[in-house]
Design a protein around this motif. Structure first.
Motif, PDB file in Angstrom:
ATOM      1  N   LEU A  77       5.649  10.423 -23.309  1.00 41.46           N
ATOM      2  CA  LEU A  77       5.359   9.240 -24.130  1.00 41.46           C
ATOM      3  C   LEU A  77       5.521   7.956 -23.325  1.00 41.46           C
ATOM      4  CD1 LEU A  77       6.994  10.034 -27.603  1.00 41.46           C
ATOM      5  CD2 LEU A  77       4.584  10.119 -26.948  1.00 41.46           C
ATOM      6  N   ILE A  78       6.547   7.898 -22.480  1.00 36.03           N
ATOM      7  CA  ILE A  78       6.742   6.713 -21.636  1.00 36.03           C
ATOM      8  C   ILE A  78       5.556   6.559 -20.692  1.00 36.03           C
ATOM      9  CG2 ILE A  78       8.171   5.729 -19.783  1.00 36.03           C
ATOM     10  CD1 ILE A  78      10.619   6.989 -21.226  1.00 36.03           C
ATOM     11  N   ASN A  79       5.097   7.645 -20.104  1.00 34.29           N
ATOM     12  CA  ASN A  79       3.933   7.580 -19.203  1.00 34.29           C
ATOM     13  C   ASN A  79       2.676   7.154 -19.954  1.00 34.29           C
ATOM     14  OD1 ASN A  79       5.406   8.304 -16.945  1.00 34.29           O
ATOM     15  ND2 ASN A  79       4.996  10.480 -17.197  1.00 34.29           N
ATOM     16  N   GLN A  80       2.519   7.640 -21.174  1.00 33.40           N
ATOM     17  CA  GLN A  80       1.375   7.246 -22.005  1.00 33.40           C
ATOM     18  C   GLN A  80       1.431   5.738 -22.271  1.00 33.40           C
ATOM     19  OE1 GLN A  80       1.207   9.475 -25.647  1.00 33.40           O
ATOM     20  NE2 GLN A  80      -0.169   8.031 -26.628  1.00 33.40           N
ATOM     21  N   CYS A  81       2.603   5.228 -22.556  1.00 36.70           N
ATOM     22  CA  CYS A  81       2.767   3.796 -22.793  1.00 36.70           C
ATOM     23  C   CYS A  81       2.508   2.998 -21.516  1.00 36.70           C
ATOM     24  CB  CYS A  81       4.182   3.528 -23.312  1.00 36.70           C
ATOM     25  SG  CYS A  81       4.482   1.807 -23.721  1.00 36.70           S
ATOM     26  N   ARG A  82       2.988   3.473 -20.382  1.00 38.73           N
ATOM     27  CA  ARG A  82       2.823   2.761 -19.112  1.00 38.73           C
ATOM     28  C   ARG A  82       1.370   2.702 -18.662  1.00 38.73           C
ATOM     29  NH1 ARG A  82       6.189  -0.789 -19.044  1.00 38.73           N
ATOM     30  NH2 ARG A  82       8.328  -0.133 -19.040  1.00 38.73           N
ATOM     31  N   GLN A  83       0.561   3.650 -19.092  1.00 33.51           N
ATOM     32  CA  GLN A  83      -0.861   3.593 -18.746  1.00 33.51           C
ATOM     33  C   GLN A  83      -1.524   2.392 -19.412  1.00 33.51           C
ATOM     34  OE1 GLN A  83      -2.431   7.404 -19.896  1.00 33.51           O
ATOM     35  NE2 GLN A  83      -1.736   8.397 -18.016  1.00 33.51           N
ATOM     36  N   VAL A  84      -1.069   2.069 -20.617  1.00 30.01           N
ATOM     37  CA  VAL A  84      -1.628   0.945 -21.356  1.00 30.01           C
ATOM     38  C   VAL A  84      -0.922  -0.358 -20.990  1.00 30.01           C
ATOM     39  CG1 VAL A  84      -2.052   0.028 -23.665  1.00 30.01           C
ATOM     40  CG2 VAL A  84      -2.225   2.477 -23.258  1.00 30.01           C
ATOM     41  N   ASN A  85       0.384  -0.276 -20.750  1.00 31.05           N
ATOM     42  CA  ASN A  85       1.213  -1.451 -20.490  1.00 31.05           C
ATOM     43  C   ASN A  85       1.969  -1.241 -19.173  1.00 31.05           C
ATOM     44  OD1 ASN A  85       2.624  -3.813 -20.812  1.00 31.05           O
ATOM     45  ND2 ASN A  85       4.037  -3.004 -22.339  1.00 31.05           N
ATOM     46  N   PRO A  86       1.327  -1.453 -18.030  1.00 31.25           N
ATOM     47  CA  PRO A  86       1.972  -1.157 -16.742  1.00 31.25           C
ATOM     48  C   PRO A  86       3.153  -2.081 -16.443  1.00 31.25           C
ATOM     49  CG  PRO A  86      -0.188  -2.140 -16.410  1.00 31.25           C
ATOM     50  CD  PRO A  86      -0.010  -1.964 -17.869  1.00 31.25           C
ATOM     51  N   LEU A  87       4.007  -1.610 -15.559  1.00 28.89           N
ATOM     52  CA  LEU A  87       5.170  -2.390 -15.141  1.00 28.89           C
ATOM     53  C   LEU A  87       4.742  -3.662 -14.416  1.00 28.89           C
ATOM     54  CD1 LEU A  87       7.436   0.438 -13.700  1.00 28.89           C
ATOM     55  CD2 LEU A  87       7.916  -0.928 -15.718  1.00 28.89           C
ATOM     56  N   ALA A  88       5.575  -4.690 -14.534  1.00 27.81           N
ATOM     57  CA  ALA A  88       5.366  -5.916 -13.762  1.00 27.81           C
ATOM     58  C   ALA A  88       6.005  -5.715 -12.386  1.00 27.81           C
ATOM     59  CB  ALA A  88       5.995  -7.097 -14.484  1.00 27.81           C
ATOM     60  N   THR A  89       5.873  -6.702 -11.526  1.00 27.17           N
ATOM     61  CA  THR A  89       6.467  -6.591 -10.189  1.00 27.17           C
ATOM     62  C   THR A  89       7.971  -6.825 -10.257  1.00 27.17           C
ATOM     63  OG1 THR A  89       6.178  -8.925  -9.711  1.00 27.17           O
ATOM     64  CG2 THR A  89       4.342  -7.471  -9.142  1.00 27.17           C
TER      65      THR A  89
END
Length: 101
Positions: A77-89
């Motif tokens: 689920l975290i990976n699914q979320c990160r695909q839509v909302n990627p990490l900032a620098t």
């Protein structure tokens, strides 16, 4: 016929196979542990901005989340979320932390 290199090769193959098997068992055991509160916090931090960016992804995550999830399931689920909302620098996060008053 004495072949010491063959005996050595067989020995090292057995050692590598045993180490690999132990690693696999440990990994499966870790995946099946209950997810920690920190993992739920990471998912919350990622998904709290999704209502504006991608409400469909947020609804999908909300439909799948449960209190008794395993680490592997919550990581998906975290990976699914990160695909839509990627990490900032890192710099962005450092500046954000330093600007807290």
């Amino acid at each position: 016929m004495d072949l010491p290199w063959l005996k050595s090769l067989i020995f090292w193959i057995i050692v590598v196979v045993v180490i690999f098997a132990i690693f696999q068992c440990t990994q499966k055991s870790e995946d099946n542990k209950s997810a920690s509160t920190l993992m739920y916090e990471r998912l919350y931090q990622c998904s709290r901005d999704l209502s504006a960016k991608n409400p469909t992804a947020l609804k999908s995550i909300q439909a799948q989340i449960r209190p008794d999830m395993k680490q592997k399931e919550l990581m998906q689920l975290i990976n699914q979320c990160r695909q839509v909302n990627p990490l900032a620098t890192q710099t962005t996060y450092i500046k954000a932390i330093q600007s807290i008053k």
